[in-house]
Write a protein that holds these residues in place. Sequence first.
Motif, PDB file in Angstrom:
ATOM      1  N   ALA A  41       1.373  -1.330   0.338  1.00 36.86           N
ATOM      2  CA  ALA A  41       0.353  -0.134   0.212  1.00 36.86           C
ATOM      3  C   ALA A  41       0.942   1.226  -0.164  1.00 36.86           C
ATOM      4  O   ALA A  41       0.562   2.227  -1.004  1.00 36.86           O
ATOM      5  CB  ALA A  41      -1.083  -0.043   1.078  1.00 36.86           C
ATOM      6  N   CYS A  44       2.723   1.312  -3.269  1.00 35.51           N
ATOM      7  CA  CYS A  44       1.826   2.248  -4.358  1.00 35.51           C
ATOM      8  C   CYS A  44       1.359   3.872  -4.045  1.00 35.51           C
ATOM      9  O   CYS A  44       0.747   4.578  -5.265  1.00 35.51           O
ATOM     10  CB  CYS A  44       0.455   1.417  -4.437  1.00 35.51           C
ATOM     11  N   CYS A  45       0.828   4.500  -3.376  1.00 35.51           N
ATOM     12  CA  CYS A  45       1.369   5.234  -2.527  1.00 35.51           C
ATOM     13  C   CYS A  45       2.466   6.329  -2.958  1.00 35.51           C
ATOM     14  O   CYS A  45       2.009   7.770  -3.145  1.00 35.51           O
ATOM     15  CB  CYS A  45       0.573   5.596  -1.385  1.00 35.51           C
ATOM     16  N   SER A  64      -2.786   4.661  -8.842  1.00 36.90           N
ATOM     17  CA  SER A  64      -1.617   3.903  -8.411  1.00 36.90           C
ATOM     18  C   SER A  64      -2.361   4.225  -6.575  1.00 36.90           C
ATOM     19  O   SER A  64      -1.937   3.519  -5.603  1.00 36.90           O
ATOM     20  CB  SER A  64      -0.373   4.674  -7.748  1.00 36.90           C
ATOM     21  N   PHE A  65      -3.369   5.105  -6.608  1.00 37.07           N
ATOM     22  CA  PHE A  65      -3.748   5.571  -5.006  1.00 37.07           C
ATOM     23  C   PHE A  65      -4.588   4.306  -4.921  1.00 37.07           C
ATOM     24  O   PHE A  65      -5.001   4.019  -4.068  1.00 37.07           O
ATOM     25  CB  PHE A  65      -4.072   7.190  -4.939  1.00 37.07           C
ATOM     26  N   LEU A  66      -5.471   3.748  -5.938  1.00 39.24           N
ATOM     27  CA  LEU A  66      -6.279   3.389  -6.114  1.00 39.24           C
ATOM     28  C   LEU A  66      -6.188   2.059  -5.965  1.00 39.24           C
ATOM     29  O   LEU A  66      -6.658   0.910  -4.711  1.00 39.24           O
ATOM     30  CB  LEU A  66      -7.825   3.084  -7.699  1.00 39.24           C
ATOM     31  N   GLY A  68      -3.401   0.929  -4.369  1.00 31.01           N
ATOM     32  CA  GLY A  68      -3.056   1.046  -2.583  1.00 31.01           C
ATOM     33  C   GLY A  68      -3.754   1.441  -1.635  1.00 31.01           C
ATOM     34  O   GLY A  68      -3.487   0.806  -0.446  1.00 31.01           O
ATOM     35  N   HIS A  69      -4.824   2.069  -1.901  1.00 32.09           N
ATOM     36  CA  HIS A  69      -6.133   1.799  -1.333  1.00 32.09           C
ATOM     37  C   HIS A  69      -6.834   0.382  -1.046  1.00 32.09           C
ATOM     38  O   HIS A  69      -7.181   0.356   0.002  1.00 32.09           O
ATOM     39  CB  HIS A  69      -7.659   2.782  -1.546  1.00 32.09           C
ATOM     40  N   LEU A  70      -6.933  -0.023  -2.603  1.00 35.57           N
ATOM     41  CA  LEU A  70      -7.897  -1.609  -2.251  1.00 35.57           C
ATOM     42  C   LEU A  70      -6.409  -2.683  -1.147  1.00 35.57           C
ATOM     43  O   LEU A  70      -6.779  -2.985  -0.436  1.00 35.57           O
ATOM     44  CB  LEU A  70      -7.562  -2.339  -3.521  1.00 35.57           C
ATOM     45  N   TYR A  72      -5.097  -1.363   1.366  1.00 37.30           N
ATOM     46  CA  TYR A  72      -4.911  -0.298   2.832  1.00 37.30           C
ATOM     47  C   TYR A  72      -6.548  -1.655   2.868  1.00 37.30           C
ATOM     48  O   TYR A  72      -6.757  -1.671   4.548  1.00 37.30           O
ATOM     49  CB  TYR A  72      -5.521   1.060   2.866  1.00 37.30           C
ATOM     50  N   ILE A  73      -7.536  -1.613   2.266  1.00 32.87           N
ATOM     51  CA  ILE A  73      -8.452  -2.248   2.308  1.00 32.87           C
ATOM     52  C   ILE A  73      -8.151  -3.770   3.077  1.00 32.87           C
ATOM     53  O   ILE A  73      -8.669  -4.396   4.152  1.00 32.87           O
ATOM     54  CB  ILE A  73      -9.695  -2.067   1.256  1.00 32.87           C
TER      55      ILE A  73
END
Length: 76
Positions: A41, A44-45, A64-66, A68-70, A72-73
Motif C-alpha cells: 500500500a 503504491c501511494c 496507483s492510489f486506487l 494502494g487503497h485496495l 489498505y482495505i
Amino acid sequence: DLYRVFKPLVMVLLIVFVLLRHSRVGGNPVPLRFTLLLLAALACCLAGDVFLMYPGYFIPGLVSFLVGHLFYIALF
C-alpha cells in the motif's frame, strides 16, 4: 525543486520504518501478511505521489492510489 524531493521522501521513510519494525527482534512480532500488505500500500501511494508531481501522469497516479487503497482495505 525541494517539493519533488521531500514529498516522496516522507513515504520512503514510512516504508523504512515499517521494514525496521518488522525486523525487530523480541517483543510482539508483526505478522508477515500485515507487513507485506502495508508495504504494498505504501509503495503504491509513493508511486501515486511521484506520478502526480509530473504533468500528464494524472491517470497513472490515480490508478496507483486506487491500488494502494485496495491494499489498505485488504490490510484492515
